[in-house]
Scaffold this motif. Sequence first.
Motif, PDB file in Angstrom:
ATOM      1  N   GLY A 153      -8.283  -1.970   0.298  1.00 26.70           N
ATOM      2  CA  GLY A 153      -8.788  -1.766   1.649  1.00 26.70           C
ATOM      3  C   GLY A 153      -7.774  -1.148   2.581  1.00 26.70           C
ATOM      4  O   GLY A 153      -8.136  -0.611   3.638  1.00 26.70           O
ATOM      5  N   GLU A 154      -6.490  -1.217   2.226  1.00 28.21           N
ATOM      6  CA  GLU A 154      -5.427  -0.647   3.053  1.00 28.21           C
ATOM      7  C   GLU A 154      -5.106   0.791   2.653  1.00 28.21           C
ATOM      8  O   GLU A 154      -4.292   1.445   3.312  1.00 28.21           O
ATOM      9  CB  GLU A 154      -4.145  -1.496   2.916  1.00 28.21           C
ATOM     10  N   LEU A 155      -5.719   1.274   1.590  1.00 21.89           N
ATOM     11  CA  LEU A 155      -5.406   2.611   1.068  1.00 21.89           C
ATOM     12  C   LEU A 155      -6.462   3.633   1.489  1.00 21.89           C
ATOM     13  O   LEU A 155      -7.621   3.265   1.751  1.00 21.89           O
ATOM     14  CB  LEU A 155      -5.318   2.557  -0.456  1.00 21.89           C
ATOM     15  N   PRO A 156      -6.113   4.908   1.545  1.00 22.60           N
ATOM     16  CA  PRO A 156      -7.090   5.956   1.882  1.00 22.60           C
ATOM     17  C   PRO A 156      -8.252   5.966   0.893  1.00 22.60           C
ATOM     18  O   PRO A 156      -8.060   5.763  -0.313  1.00 22.60           O
ATOM     19  CB  PRO A 156      -6.268   7.254   1.782  1.00 22.60           C
ATOM     20  N   ASP A 157      -9.462   6.234   1.388  1.00 19.71           N
ATOM     21  CA  ASP A 157     -10.657   6.192   0.543  1.00 19.71           C
ATOM     22  C   ASP A 157     -10.589   7.147  -0.631  1.00 19.71           C
ATOM     23  O   ASP A 157     -11.077   6.839  -1.729  1.00 19.71           O
ATOM     24  CB  ASP A 157     -11.895   6.512   1.394  1.00 19.71           C
ATOM     25  N   GLU A 158      -9.972   8.313  -0.423  1.00 20.30           N
ATOM     26  CA  GLU A 158      -9.958   9.311  -1.489  1.00 20.30           C
ATOM     27  C   GLU A 158      -9.129   8.887  -2.700  1.00 20.30           C
ATOM     28  O   GLU A 158      -9.275   9.439  -3.785  1.00 20.30           O
ATOM     29  CB  GLU A 158      -9.445  10.654  -0.953  1.00 20.30           C
ATOM     30  N   LEU A 159      -8.281   7.858  -2.513  1.00 23.17           N
ATOM     31  CA  LEU A 159      -7.452   7.397  -3.633  1.00 23.17           C
ATOM     32  C   LEU A 159      -8.133   6.299  -4.455  1.00 23.17           C
ATOM     33  O   LEU A 159      -7.710   6.020  -5.579  1.00 23.17           O
ATOM     34  CB  LEU A 159      -6.112   6.863  -3.115  1.00 23.17           C
ATOM     35  N   LEU A 160      -9.182   5.686  -3.908  1.00 27.58           N
ATOM     36  CA  LEU A 160      -9.779   4.509  -4.566  1.00 27.58           C
ATOM     37  C   LEU A 160     -10.341   4.794  -5.956  1.00 27.58           C
ATOM     38  O   LEU A 160     -10.098   4.013  -6.882  1.00 27.58           O
ATOM     39  CB  LEU A 160     -10.866   3.909  -3.666  1.00 27.58           C
ATOM     40  N   PRO A 161     -11.114   5.889  -6.157  1.00 30.13           N
ATOM     41  CA  PRO A 161     -11.655   6.110  -7.517  1.00 30.13           C
ATOM     42  C   PRO A 161     -10.578   6.194  -8.586  1.00 30.13           C
ATOM     43  O   PRO A 161     -10.706   5.603  -9.664  1.00 30.13           O
ATOM     44  CB  PRO A 161     -12.417   7.438  -7.367  1.00 30.13           C
ATOM     45  N   LEU A 162      -9.501   6.907  -8.286  1.00 30.16           N
ATOM     46  CA  LEU A 162      -8.423   7.042  -9.278  1.00 30.16           C
ATOM     47  C   LEU A 162      -7.728   5.714  -9.508  1.00 30.16           C
ATOM     48  O   LEU A 162      -7.475   5.326 -10.661  1.00 30.16           O
ATOM     49  CB  LEU A 162      -7.413   8.090  -8.802  1.00 30.16           C
ATOM     50  N   LEU A 163      -7.414   4.991  -8.442  1.00 34.64           N
ATOM     51  CA  LEU A 163      -6.739   3.695  -8.583  1.00 34.64           C
ATOM     52  C   LEU A 163      -7.613   2.702  -9.337  1.00 34.64           C
ATOM     53  O   LEU A 163      -7.125   1.930 -10.159  1.00 34.64           O
ATOM     54  CB  LEU A 163      -6.379   3.145  -7.201  1.00 34.64           C
ATOM     55  N   TYR A 164      -8.918   2.716  -9.047  1.00 39.68           N
ATOM     56  CA  TYR A 164      -9.824   1.775  -9.723  1.00 39.68           C
ATOM     57  C   TYR A 164      -9.838   2.031 -11.223  1.00 39.68           C
ATOM     58  O   TYR A 164      -9.894   1.098 -12.030  1.00 39.68           O
ATOM     59  CB  TYR A 164     -11.232   1.902  -9.152  1.00 39.68           C
ATOM     60  N   ARG A 165      -9.759   3.279 -11.611  1.00 41.16           N
ATOM     61  CA  ARG A 165      -9.788   3.607 -13.039  1.00 41.16           C
ATOM     62  C   ARG A 165      -8.509   3.177 -13.748  1.00 41.16           C
ATOM     63  O   ARG A 165      -8.459   3.123 -14.981  1.00 41.16           O
ATOM     64  CB  ARG A 165     -10.019   5.107 -13.225  1.00 41.16           C
ATOM     65  N   LEU A 166      -7.458   2.871 -12.974  1.00 44.49           N
ATOM     66  CA  LEU A 166      -6.207   2.391 -13.561  1.00 44.49           C
ATOM     67  C   LEU A 166      -6.199   0.883 -13.781  1.00 44.49           C
ATOM     68  O   LEU A 166      -5.290   0.351 -14.410  1.00 44.49           O
ATOM     69  CB  LEU A 166      -5.029   2.780 -12.660  1.00 44.49           C
ATOM     70  N   LEU A 167      -7.200   0.196 -13.248  1.00 47.29           N
ATOM     71  CA  LEU A 167      -7.247  -1.261 -13.391  1.00 47.29           C
ATOM     72  C   LEU A 167      -7.501  -1.658 -14.840  1.00 47.29           C
ATOM     73  O   LEU A 167      -8.261  -0.980 -15.551  1.00 47.29           O
ATOM     74  CB  LEU A 167      -8.353  -1.849 -12.517  1.00 47.29           C
ATOM     75  N   PRO A 168      -6.898  -2.757 -15.290  1.00 46.01           N
ATOM     76  CA  PRO A 168      -7.231  -3.286 -16.618  1.00 46.01           C
ATOM     77  C   PRO A 168      -8.727  -3.577 -16.705  1.00 46.01           C
ATOM     78  O   PRO A 168      -9.328  -4.070 -15.742  1.00 46.01           O
ATOM     79  CB  PRO A 168      -6.408  -4.577 -16.696  1.00 46.01           C
TER      80      PRO A 168
ATOM     81  N   ALA B   8       0.825  -1.206   0.000  1.00 40.66           N
ATOM     82  CA  ALA B   8       0.000   0.000   0.000  1.00 40.66           C
ATOM     83  C   ALA B   8       0.860   1.257   0.000  1.00 40.66           C
ATOM     84  O   ALA B   8       0.564   2.239  -0.705  1.00 40.66           O
ATOM     85  CB  ALA B   8      -0.929  -0.009   1.214  1.00 40.66           C
ATOM     86  N   GLU B   9       1.933   1.237   0.773  1.00 44.41           N
ATOM     87  CA  GLU B   9       2.848   2.386   0.809  1.00 44.41           C
ATOM     88  C   GLU B   9       3.494   2.597  -0.565  1.00 44.41           C
ATOM     89  O   GLU B   9       3.635   3.736  -1.028  1.00 44.41           O
ATOM     90  CB  GLU B   9       3.917   2.165   1.876  1.00 44.41           C
ATOM     91  N   GLU B  10       3.886   1.484  -1.203  1.00 43.58           N
ATOM     92  CA  GLU B  10       4.496   1.569  -2.530  1.00 43.58           C
ATOM     93  C   GLU B  10       3.517   2.145  -3.552  1.00 43.58           C
ATOM     94  O   GLU B  10       3.873   2.980  -4.389  1.00 43.58           O
ATOM     95  CB  GLU B  10       4.953   0.180  -2.973  1.00 43.58           C
ATOM     96  N   ILE B  11       2.257   1.683  -3.469  1.00 43.34           N
ATOM     97  CA  ILE B  11       1.231   2.155  -4.403  1.00 43.34           C
ATOM     98  C   ILE B  11       1.010   3.652  -4.228  1.00 43.34           C
ATOM     99  O   ILE B  11       0.892   4.403  -5.208  1.00 43.34           O
ATOM    100  CB  ILE B  11      -0.090   1.384  -4.184  1.00 43.34           C
ATOM    101  N   GLU B  12       0.938   4.114  -2.977  1.00 45.16           N
ATOM    102  CA  GLU B  12       0.745   5.544  -2.717  1.00 45.16           C
ATOM    103  C   GLU B  12       1.887   6.371  -3.299  1.00 45.16           C
ATOM    104  O   GLU B  12       1.671   7.432  -3.895  1.00 45.16           O
ATOM    105  CB  GLU B  12       0.621   5.798  -1.216  1.00 45.16           C
TER     106      GLU B  12
END
Length: 452
Positions: A41-56, A9-13
């Motif tokens: 689930g280990e990441l801050p909620d505000e980052l989820l929409p952006l990260l989800y849009r990066l998924l294949p 999670a730290e690496e992803i951030e």
Amino acid sequence: MEQKMNYAAEEIEEMLHAKRFRELKAVFSAMEPADTALLFGELPDELLPLLYRLLPKDMAAEVFVEMDNDEQELLISAFSDRELKEVLDEMYLDDTVDIIEEMPASVVKRILKQADPETRRQINEILQYPDDSAGSIMTIEYVSLKADMTVEDAFTRIRRTGEDKETIYTCYVTDKDRHLTGVVSVRTLLLADPDDRICEIMETNITYATTLEDKEDVAKQFSRYDYLALPVVDQEKRLVGIVTIDDAMDVLQDENTEDIEMMAAITPTDKSYMKTGVLETWKKRIPWLLLLMISATFTGAIITHYEAALGAYVVLTAFIPMLMDTGGNAGGQASVSIIRGLALGEIEYSDTPKIIVKEALVAFFCGLTLAGANFIKMMLIDRIAVSTALVVCSTLMVSVLAAKVVGCTLPIAAKRIGFDPAVMASPFITTIVDAISLVVYFQIATHVLHIG
């Protein structure tokens, strides 16, 4: 695993803040959807929409299904209508229904608005089944074949329709009115000649569930028969859907969690521990604690009734906790074994006499061993009178016997009258056995030591 996820999670951030989006996509592509959901689930909620849009795109829906309800709701709120429709189109119908059942009305309304009319009709149809029924966990996305098809025709149909089905490994044979007539596996199809008819190679001895059958009973059939999927039929034996192994495992996990909570005198909840607030946890626990506290006053009344005996032999007081704890532990052992046996279908009501005899014999040997060890301890360490030691050790044997019998019969009786056997677990049994132990203790002391 937790440490690994925290590090990831730290690496992803760091990668996200550095805008290394291409690297993030590569990382997500190499991960399993369940692990990605756990990482989110280990990441801050505000980052989820952006990260989800990066998924294949091909794994986004799978990750969404694996996420917690709160995270799903957050993402749905962040989705545009087009994004929400894309996710719904990639999801299997039973997963969509599961999500709808957990979402607030405003979110459900938005989900249904984005679904096409046929999907909406199918969702509403499944939602009409009782929550504890097979119909509520089934999916209608299965491969259906006809008996007069050839194997070659079957493969053509599987290739044409299989991409949208939850499983293609087991195919179901129906007639023109959708009555279930047979089952055939892809393995059987592969080993057959292309010109063989489905009616010649299909299995006609079919195990199936009905739409209103208890979903826990349906889930148990998967472990009994090693199925990957089980057909679900209506009252006229028309095929309406299938239950897959992943849904069966979820049911068993939920039922096991519920049993554990009830055995600990906690009202079951659908939320995980970390997602349940303080007040909600209090509401789940306090009714049982109040009930058990009130029931425990009976033991106080028994002690008060025999106050004269305690006054004459104060030493008897020292052994009350040991007798009550031993009896409660013995009853808990028996009840847990019986409750587990009932849950697995290994024990029936007709087995009650055999169970009582077995537990009585076990209690005799356990009680004799405990009484013998306790007598030696009382003689060598406590150095009390032999008569008092005999009173304590005799009570110990009777208490263990009573505890084992009560512990094995109450769950069976609860099951017989329609209650969950887990309700009759350790807390209730301990309270009953405590009262029995005290009555037996003071009765034996009264007669042996001639006090009253």
